[in-house]
Design a protein around this motif. Structure first.
Motif, PDB file in Angstrom:
ATOM      1  N   GLN A   5       0.839  -1.200   0.000  1.00  0.00           N
ATOM      2  CA  GLN A   5       0.000   0.000   0.000  1.00  0.00           C
ATOM      3  C   GLN A   5       0.877   1.255   0.000  1.00  0.00           C
ATOM      4  O   GLN A   5       1.973   1.258   0.569  1.00  0.00           O
ATOM      5  N   GLN A   6       0.360   2.301  -0.620  1.00  0.00           N
ATOM      6  CA  GLN A   6       1.066   3.581  -0.584  1.00  0.00           C
ATOM      7  C   GLN A   6       0.667   4.408   0.632  1.00  0.00           C
ATOM      8  O   GLN A   6       1.425   5.262   1.082  1.00  0.00           O
ATOM      9  N   VAL A   7      -0.525   4.127   1.169  1.00  0.00           N
ATOM     10  CA  VAL A   7      -1.039   4.877   2.316  1.00  0.00           C
ATOM     11  C   VAL A   7      -1.109   3.964   3.526  1.00  0.00           C
ATOM     12  O   VAL A   7      -1.635   2.851   3.449  1.00  0.00           O
ATOM     13  N   CYS A   8      -0.583   4.399   4.642  1.00  0.00           N
ATOM     14  CA  CYS A   8      -0.611   3.607   5.869  1.00  0.00           C
ATOM     15  C   CYS A   8      -2.047   3.455   6.349  1.00  0.00           C
ATOM     16  O   CYS A   8      -2.807   4.438   6.441  1.00  0.00           O
ATOM     17  N   GLY A   9      -2.440   2.218   6.684  1.00  0.00           N
ATOM     18  CA  GLY A   9      -3.798   1.942   7.127  1.00  0.00           C
ATOM     19  C   GLY A   9      -4.049   2.259   8.582  1.00  0.00           C
ATOM     20  O   GLY A   9      -5.188   2.161   9.056  1.00  0.00           O
ATOM     21  N   ALA A  59       0.531   7.911   6.962  1.00  0.00           N
ATOM     22  CA  ALA A  59       1.685   8.294   6.147  1.00  0.00           C
ATOM     23  C   ALA A  59       1.482   7.890   4.688  1.00  0.00           C
ATOM     24  O   ALA A  59       0.853   6.866   4.393  1.00  0.00           O
ATOM     25  N   ILE A  60       2.004   8.678   3.767  1.00  0.00           N
ATOM     26  CA  ILE A  60       1.864   8.426   2.339  1.00  0.00           C
ATOM     27  C   ILE A  60       3.254   8.262   1.716  1.00  0.00           C
ATOM     28  O   ILE A  60       4.145   9.089   1.957  1.00  0.00           O
ATOM     29  N   ASP A  61       3.404   7.188   0.949  1.00  0.00           N
ATOM     30  CA  ASP A  61       4.669   6.897   0.254  1.00  0.00           C
ATOM     31  C   ASP A  61       5.863   6.852   1.203  1.00  0.00           C
ATOM     32  O   ASP A  61       6.966   7.301   0.888  1.00  0.00           O
ATOM     33  N   GLU A  62       5.649   6.277   2.381  1.00  0.00           N
ATOM     34  CA  GLU A  62       6.725   6.069   3.349  1.00  0.00           C
ATOM     35  C   GLU A  62       6.758   4.596   3.728  1.00  0.00           C
ATOM     36  O   GLU A  62       6.715   4.235   4.906  1.00  0.00           O
ATOM     37  N   MET A  63       6.807   3.715   2.705  1.00  0.00           N
ATOM     38  CA  MET A  63       6.680   2.281   2.915  1.00  0.00           C
ATOM     39  C   MET A  63       7.930   1.529   2.462  1.00  0.00           C
ATOM     40  O   MET A  63       8.548   1.883   1.457  1.00  0.00           O
ATOM     41  N   ASP A  64       8.274   0.484   3.200  1.00  0.00           N
ATOM     42  CA  ASP A  64       9.325  -0.451   2.820  1.00  0.00           C
ATOM     43  C   ASP A  64       8.695  -1.797   2.505  1.00  0.00           C
ATOM     44  O   ASP A  64       7.618  -2.129   3.011  1.00  0.00           O
ATOM     45  N   SER A  65       9.373  -2.589   1.672  1.00  0.00           N
ATOM     46  CA  SER A  65       8.899  -3.936   1.375  1.00  0.00           C
ATOM     47  C   SER A  65       8.934  -4.789   2.642  1.00  0.00           C
ATOM     48  O   SER A  65       9.879  -4.699   3.440  1.00  0.00           O
ATOM     49  N   TYR A  66       7.918  -5.618   2.824  1.00  0.00           N
ATOM     50  CA  TYR A  66       7.795  -6.423   4.045  1.00  0.00           C
ATOM     51  C   TYR A  66       7.339  -7.824   3.643  1.00  0.00           C
ATOM     52  O   TYR A  66       6.292  -7.997   3.019  1.00  0.00           O
TER      53      TYR A  66
END
Length: 481
Positions: free
Chosen positions: A381-385, A391-398
């Motif tokens: 996701q680009q948006v934190c749920g 947060a938007i576009d603050e994601m790392d692969s998990y």
């Protein structure tokens, strides 16, 4: 020092007692035939999915970013033209800057891949190479091969740091010896006469490779704690070691009566079993068979104690269910063509261009994790749920594939088609966060409970025979001991 730094194995949950086969075929005295049982892959398993499972076991606690090679050995590759090792590397979430290769067409392909990985690390062209060997061979119904073939996989990580068993030497012999074969147009394996295979094949090639290795490195049978080699003839297996001068206690158990002959994986699965009982300082000799033989000489180090937290062979052998039905077995192997009904008609699977774009989501089961609050989500996701974050576009692969979860809810569907009805699916809550719905397998509906622990298993989602495509995804299974 170069050698094995980790090991792993996989044996499917289901077993088929050979007596069940004989009784289904009308044998009046099955007790006089082959004893024991063989491991049977579920309807959604094949050599590729089992290789992923053994790789997962082998990579327990390993840093996957440091792996720079993956070699896959099999004679039953799902694809004849599409690199199967590349699919496995993607499913295991290994980086793209690695060398992948398929080793095939011979039962000694497993040891061939192992030696090639050893050579790569020794030469410095690679630092850590994962070797997976797996087979799911098909014998003609009612034939000898159907009785002996079992399904399984083994995996080894080779490197020059943290070595648990160093490879001290190798010796190989190669012959165009025709014993079993399968041509392009064949569905089932073919075989020549048994005595020919036993006496001219196993009896001579394994002995030649082992004798050659002993002479090359000035060793004697007494130097070894264990000698490992395959043979589908139980009495001949013991005779080979005896003729070479090994005592009965030095010969690794053949495992034939508990899992069957697992093809390219067979000697490597036996090697895993030997390492599970090995002590520092033990010397182990392993030899393969198939168009000749490869022999390797290993010495166990004190690091072996760090590799005990694997399922390996022992725990997989203990965790089993009797399939109980020959008819179910031939249905799983697509030998018996059953009516799927209107609800079971095949529909178009994932488009290949979509699969490429979403390969980490589909094959590696990777979602996202918020850098700001740590919330994991699947799919990416680009948006934190998290409503407190956003947060938007603050994601790392998990990666979720190696995370266990609990069954939040589940359903048994008696209308949807399944080769092993009913079709079961449920919502899984992952440890550490994240939730998604998955098919469930290797379980009975009545045995499921809300809150029970589950783990992820890479499986074949569909087989589109019209387009020649195997579609893979992850399913949830109850945690095996």
């Amino acid at each position: 020092m170069v050698g094995i730094t980790s090991y792993g194995a996989y044996i499917p949950l289901y077993r088929l007692n050979r007596t069940t086969i004989y009784l289904s075929l009308g044998w009046l005295n099955p007790a006089s035939l082959l004893p024991g049982e063989k491991a049977v892959a579920n309807y959604d398993e094949d050599s590729l999915t089992m290789a992923v499972a053994s790789g997962m076991d082998c990579l327990t606690g390993a840093d996957r970013e440091k792996i720079d090679g993956l070699f896959f050995a099999t004679t039953t590759a799902p694809y004849k033209e599409r690199q199967n090792g590349g699919i496995i590397a993607t499913a295991l979430d290994l980086g793209p800057s690695i060398r992948t290769c398929d080793f095939t067409t011979s039962m000694k392909a497993g040891t061939g891949a192992l030696i090639s990985a050893y050579d790569a690390v020794t030469s410095g062209s690679a630092k850590n190479v994962l070797v997976c060997a797996s087979d799911c061979r098909l014998g003609k119904p009612g034939g000898f091969q159907e009785e002996i073939y079992g399904d399984g996989a083994a995996a080894f990580l080779l490197g020059n740091s943290g070595v648990i068993a160093s490879i001290e030497g190798t010796y190989s012999v190669s012959y165009d010896f025709v014993d079993t074969w399968r041509a392009e147009e064949d569905k089932y394996n073919r075989a020549w006469e048994d005595r020919w295979i036993r006496d001219e094949g196993y009896g001579k090639f394994i002995s030649e490779a082992i004798s050659g290795l002993l002479e090359k490195y000035n060793l004697t049978p007494k130097d070894f704690a264990k000698v490992v080699y395959p043979c589908l003839y139980i009495r001949a297996h013991a005779d080979i070691g005896k003729r070479l001068g090994f005592e009965p206690g030095q010969i690794q158990d053949h495992l034939f009566t508990s899992m069957g002959h697992t093809g390219t994986a067979y000697p490597l699965m036996m090697l895993v079993a030997a390492l599970e009982d090995a002590k520092p300082g033990d010397k182990i000799l392993v030899a393969s068979y198939g168009n000749g033989s490869d022999a390797l000489f290993l010495e166990v180090t004190k690091e072996i104690k760090k590799a005990r937290d694997r399922r390996g062979v022992k725990k997989h052998l203990e965790s089993k269910k009797d399939l109980g039905s020959y008819e179910k077995y031939v249905t799983f192997r697509e030998i018996l063509d059953i009516d799927t009904g209107g609800r079971g008609e095949e529909i178009a699977g994932t488009q290949l261009s979509t699969l490429w774009r979403d390969r980490k989501t589909v094959l590696a089961l990777c979602g996202s994790k918020c850098r700001r609050c740590g919330t994991p989500q699947y799919p990416f996701q680009q948006v934190c749920g998290n409503p407190k974050c956003g947060a938007i576009d603050e994601m790392d692969s998990y990666r979720f594939s190696d995370r266990r979860g609990t069954l939040f809810t589940y359903t048994g569907d008696i209308l949807a088609f399944s080769p092993s009805p009913p079709a079961i699916y449920g919502m899984v809550d992952f440890e550490g966060g994240g939730r998604w719905m998955f098919d469930l397998n290797d379980c009975e509906l009545d045995a499921l409970q809300v809150g029970m622990p589950v783990e992820m298993s890479f499986r074949r989602k569909y087989h589109d025979m019209a387009r020649g495509i195997h579609g893979y995804y992850w399913k949830a299974t109850p945690v095996r001991a």
